[in-house]
Design an enzyme around this catalytic site. Structure first.
Site, PDB file in Angstrom:
ATOM      1  CE  LYS A  83      -1.643   1.560   4.075  1.00 33.61           C
ATOM      2  NZ  LYS A  83      -1.311   2.946   4.377  1.00 33.61           N
ATOM      3  CG  ASN A  84       2.379   2.596   3.491  1.00 32.39           C
ATOM      4  OD1 ASN A  84       1.214   2.931   3.227  1.00 32.39           O
ATOM      5  ND2 ASN A  84       2.774   2.329   4.707  1.00 32.39           N
ATOM      6  NE  ARG A 100       0.813  12.228   6.428  1.00 30.55           N
ATOM      7  CZ  ARG A 100       1.123  13.379   7.023  1.00 30.55           C
ATOM      8  NH1 ARG A 100       0.172  14.129   7.538  1.00 30.55           N
ATOM      9  NH2 ARG A 100       2.376  13.831   7.081  1.00 30.55           N
ATOM     10  CB  CYS A 131      -4.456   6.039  10.740  1.00 31.14           C
ATOM     11  SG  CYS A 131      -5.204   4.625   9.900  1.00 31.14           S
ATOM     12  NE  ARG A 150       0.006  10.242   9.833  1.00 30.18           N
ATOM     13  CZ  ARG A 150      -0.460   9.196   9.145  1.00 30.18           C
ATOM     14  NH1 ARG A 150      -1.684   8.781   9.339  1.00 30.18           N
ATOM     15  NH2 ARG A 150       0.305   8.597   8.250  1.00 30.18           N
ATOM     16  N   PRO A 151       1.572  16.693  10.889  1.00 30.08           N
ATOM     17  CG  PRO A 151       3.350  17.938  11.733  1.00 30.08           C
ATOM     18  CD  PRO A 151       2.537  16.712  11.999  1.00 30.08           C
ATOM     19  CG  ASP A 179       6.325  20.652   9.681  1.00 29.86           C
ATOM     20  OD1 ASP A 179       5.737  19.556   9.689  1.00 29.86           O
ATOM     21  OD2 ASP A 179       7.370  20.852  10.305  1.00 29.86           O
ATOM     22  CG  ASP A 222       3.333   1.488   9.328  1.00 30.24           C
ATOM     23  OD1 ASP A 222       3.514   1.669   8.114  1.00 30.24           O
ATOM     24  OD2 ASP A 222       3.053   2.417  10.119  1.00 30.24           O
ATOM     25  NE  ARG A 263      -7.434   4.475   5.941  1.00 25.70           N
ATOM     26  CZ  ARG A 263      -7.323   5.732   6.329  1.00 25.70           C
ATOM     27  NH1 ARG A 263      -7.842   6.117   7.482  1.00 25.70           N
ATOM     28  NH2 ARG A 263      -6.663   6.602   5.602  1.00 25.70           N
TER      29      ARG A 263
HETATM   30  C1  EPZ Z   1       4.182   6.972   5.993  1.00 27.88           C
HETATM   31  O1  EPZ Z   1       3.405   7.983   6.610  1.00 27.88           O
HETATM   32  C2  EPZ Z   1       3.288   5.745   5.945  1.00 27.88           C
HETATM   33  N1  EPZ Z   1       2.086   6.032   5.150  1.00 27.88           N
HETATM   34  C3  EPZ Z   1       2.866   5.362   7.363  1.00 27.88           C
HETATM   35  O2  EPZ Z   1       2.103   4.153   7.275  1.00 27.88           O
HETATM   36  C4  EPZ Z   1       4.129   5.078   8.187  1.00 27.88           C
HETATM   37  O3  EPZ Z   1       3.761   4.796   9.516  1.00 27.88           O
HETATM   38  C5  EPZ Z   1       5.046   6.307   8.146  1.00 27.88           C
HETATM   39  O4  EPZ Z   1       5.344   6.663   6.782  1.00 27.88           O
HETATM   40  C6  EPZ Z   1       6.362   6.061   8.872  1.00 27.88           C
HETATM   41  O5  EPZ Z   1       7.020   4.966   8.300  1.00 27.88           O
HETATM   42  C7  EPZ Z   1       2.160   6.023   3.803  1.00 27.88           C
HETATM   43  O6  EPZ Z   1       3.220   5.810   3.223  1.00 27.88           O
HETATM   44  C8  EPZ Z   1       0.883   6.265   3.056  1.00 27.88           C
HETATM   45  P1  EPZ Z   1       6.240  10.416   8.036  1.00 27.88           P
HETATM   46  P2  EPZ Z   1       3.930   9.519   6.616  1.00 27.88           P
HETATM   47  O7  EPZ Z   1       6.079  11.631   7.226  1.00 27.88           O
HETATM   48  O8  EPZ Z   1       4.604   9.814   5.333  1.00 27.88           O
HETATM   49  C9  EPZ Z   1       6.237  13.724  11.371  1.00 27.88           C
HETATM   50  C10 EPZ Z   1       0.260   2.725   7.670  1.00 27.88           C
HETATM   51  O9  EPZ Z   1      -0.202   2.205   8.686  1.00 27.88           O
HETATM   52  N2  EPZ Z   1       6.110  14.665  10.247  1.00 27.88           N
HETATM   53  O10 EPZ Z   1       7.489   9.613   7.898  1.00 27.88           O
HETATM   54  O11 EPZ Z   1       2.804  10.377   7.043  1.00 27.88           O
HETATM   55  C11 EPZ Z   1       4.954  12.914  11.545  1.00 27.88           C
HETATM   56  O12 EPZ Z   1       4.005  13.641  12.311  1.00 27.88           O
HETATM   57  C12 EPZ Z   1       0.715   4.174   7.700  1.00 27.88           C
HETATM   58  O13 EPZ Z   1       0.407   2.120   6.563  1.00 27.88           O
HETATM   59  C13 EPZ Z   1       6.208  16.038  10.524  1.00 27.88           C
HETATM   60  O14 EPZ Z   1       6.391  16.448  11.666  1.00 27.88           O
HETATM   61  O15 EPZ Z   1       5.006   9.431   7.774  1.00 27.88           O
HETATM   62  C14 EPZ Z   1       5.438  11.687  12.244  1.00 27.88           C
HETATM   63  O16 EPZ Z   1       5.559  11.966  13.626  1.00 27.88           O
HETATM   64  C15 EPZ Z   1       0.516   4.804   9.072  1.00 27.88           C
HETATM   65  N3  EPZ Z   1       6.078  16.908   9.492  1.00 27.88           N
HETATM   66  C16 EPZ Z   1       6.834  11.473  11.655  1.00 27.88           C
HETATM   67  O17 EPZ Z   1       7.213  12.715  11.067  1.00 27.88           O
HETATM   68  C17 EPZ Z   1       5.878  16.481   8.196  1.00 27.88           C
HETATM   69  O18 EPZ Z   1       5.783  17.329   7.287  1.00 27.88           O
HETATM   70  C18 EPZ Z   1       6.870  10.391  10.575  1.00 27.88           C
HETATM   71  O19 EPZ Z   1       5.974  10.785   9.569  1.00 27.88           O
HETATM   72  C19 EPZ Z   1       5.790  15.093   7.948  1.00 27.88           C
HETATM   73  C20 EPZ Z   1       5.915  14.208   8.982  1.00 27.88           C
END
Ligand code: EPZ
Length: 420
Positions: free
Chosen positions: A22-23, A92, A116, A121-122, A124, A306, A398
């Site tokens: 999926k990811n 997301r 989810c 999950r900002p 920024d 995950d 999902r």
């Molecule tokens: C991806 O989410 C995956 N989703 C998530 O899988 C996975 O848990 C995550 O990466 C971490 O491996 C998809 O690929 C669709 P991040 P993503 O940006 O991209 C913070 C599942 O169950 N952050 O690496 O949203 C954020 O809040 C899902 O399949 C910022 O602060 O993850 C988090 O604390 C759940 N600012 C951390 O970074 C930003 O602009 C990791 O988020 C972006 C992220």
């Protein structure tokens, strides 16, 4: 609203064929916006997040179809201003479309993404990187939308955190154009490598994916392709955890050990017998698993966040005490309260560590509140005495193509009910 009625299961045995991740598929679908030619993807699971992403692409004028694992996308003529904001707020990964829209059209107005509720999950890091690439970004906090103007030009982006989504968005934003973009502090997940391979199949020039330094040399125009996304390592890890919960002997066709190193290490400490073979991974377990003193979730190649709920579910029946610490998302332990309803001895120490003392569970009515937490409730219920009802199956849909059918093919007894 659907629910799963899960009966106690003595063991799981048989074979599971892994489908595409999926990811990996979600950013790859967004990347289809970068070309006006047709793209065909194969080996894709029917997941609601994928359906939603296809609907978002259709809302900007893309022609999409999804039949028996084959997805076709053709974004010949697109209009970034007709994007469906309500759909964007559901998932997301909708934010991934921003980079490709800016790269292709030079402008976009999107709704902030949903997904989810495992944390704030900002976005920024996504927007900060686009600003460095010369995009004019205007956020409207009240409307929860972001309007962007300007085609990304080359530049050097230093991510202060290896965000998976931000890395992917910036790779796609830089894919078309004439200049070079360098991303320092990039995420290294296998899905990032898969996106880079897909982009290069379209004719892009992406180097260094899988390391923390990615270089993208813009290419004027990208062409169509046929592509098979990488297998889903999180689904593979889910079935390994399920064998840890009830024991058995399961072969997971397509599983890639290198993508699961940290998880395999933990499962082996628990006593699972894991054989990495040429075309998949065989997992065997007999009797109770052992506790794992300390597990901390980290960005890849660390233990995947995950799989954190699935590991906790398997540790609920382990011999001894385990501690699991979540460092990526601030609200990823909500499912623990549901495990407690099944008699699990799991307590939260502050808000980012779970302390688990293994014991047997009993059936209860529980509620999924996010994708991986919901899957954890289902596999925990396999070991519970009596029957459990897991509501909120739409969360599980999902990310799993019918988790209940697949577990039943391995010997579980799970019925799906449609509630009012
Ligand atoms: C991806 O989410 C995956 N989703 C998530 O899988 C996975 O848990 C995550 O990466 C971490 O491996 C998809 O690929 C669709 P991040 P993503 O940006 O991209 C913070 C599942 O169950 N952050 O690496 O949203 C954020 O809040 C899902 O399949 C910022 O602060 O993850 C988090 O604390 C759940 N600012 C951390 O970074 C930003 O602009 C990791 O988020 C972006 C992220």
């Amino acid at each position: 609203m659907d629910a799963l009625v899960v009966s106690k299961c003595n063991k799981l045995s048989g074979k599971i064929n892994l489908y595409g991740a999926k990811n990996a598929i979600l950013p790859i679908l967004a990347a289809c916006v970068l070309t006006s030619d047709e793209v065909q993807l194969c080996g894709c699971p029917h997941l609601s997040d994928i359906d939603d992403m296809l609907a978002i692409i259709a809302s900007i004028g893309g022609k999409v179809s999804f039949n028996r694992g084959q997805i076709s996308v053709c974004c010949k003529a697109i209009n970034p201003y007709t994007i469906d904001h309500a759909l964007m707020r559901k998932i997301r990964s909708s934010v991934f479309i921003l980079g490709p829209l800016l790269s292709r059209c030079g402008e976009a107005e999107i709704a902030l993404p949903g997904g989810c509720e495992i944390g704030q999950r900002p976005i920024d890091l996504h927007l900060g990187g686009l600003k460095i690439l010369g995009v004019d970004v205007e956020e409207s906090p009240y409307k929860n939308t972001v309007r962007c103007k300007g085609r990304p030009r080359g530049g050097i982006v230093r991510l202060k955190y290896p965000s998976v989504g931000a890395t992917e968005n910036l790779m796609m934003a830089a894919a078309i154009g004439t200049q070079k973009t360098v991303i320092y502090g990039a995420a290294k997940e296998p899905e990032i490598v898969d996106l880079a391979m897909f982009l290069n199949t379209l004719g892009a020039r992406v180097f260094g994916a899988g390391t923390d330094l990615i270089v993208v040399e813009g290419k004027g125009r990208l062409h169509g392709a046929r592509y098979k996304p990488v297998p889903d390592r999180i689904v593979a890890g889910t079935y390994m955890a399920a064998v840890g919960v009830v024991g058995g002997d399961v072969y997971i066709e397509g599983a890639i050990g290198d993508h699961l190193d940290a998880a395999l290490h933990k499962f082996r400490i628990m006593g699972l017998d894991i054989e990495e073979e040429q075309r998949g991974i065989r997992v065997r377990q007999n009797g109770r698993v052992k506790a794992v003193k300390q597990t901390v979730t980290l960005p890849y190649p660390g233990f995947a966040t995950d799989l954190q709920p699935l590991l906790v579910a398997a540790l609920c029946g382990a011999e001894g005490e385990s501690v699991v610490t979540e460092t990526l998302f601030e609200n990823r332990f909500r499912y623990v309260y549901q495990l407690q309803r099944m008699g699990a001895d799991v307590i939260l120490d502050g808000c980012n560590s779970a302390i688990i003392k293994g014991k047997s569970l009993f059936g209860a009515d529980v509620y999924a509140q996010d994708l991986r937490g919901g899957a954890a409730l289902v596999i925990a219920a396999l070991s519970a005495d009596g029957q459990s009802t897991v509501s909120g199956v739409e969360y599980i849909d999902r990310g799993y193509q019918s988790l209940s059918d697949e577990l039943n093919s391995l010997g579980a007894n799970i019925k799906r009910l449609t509630l009012k």
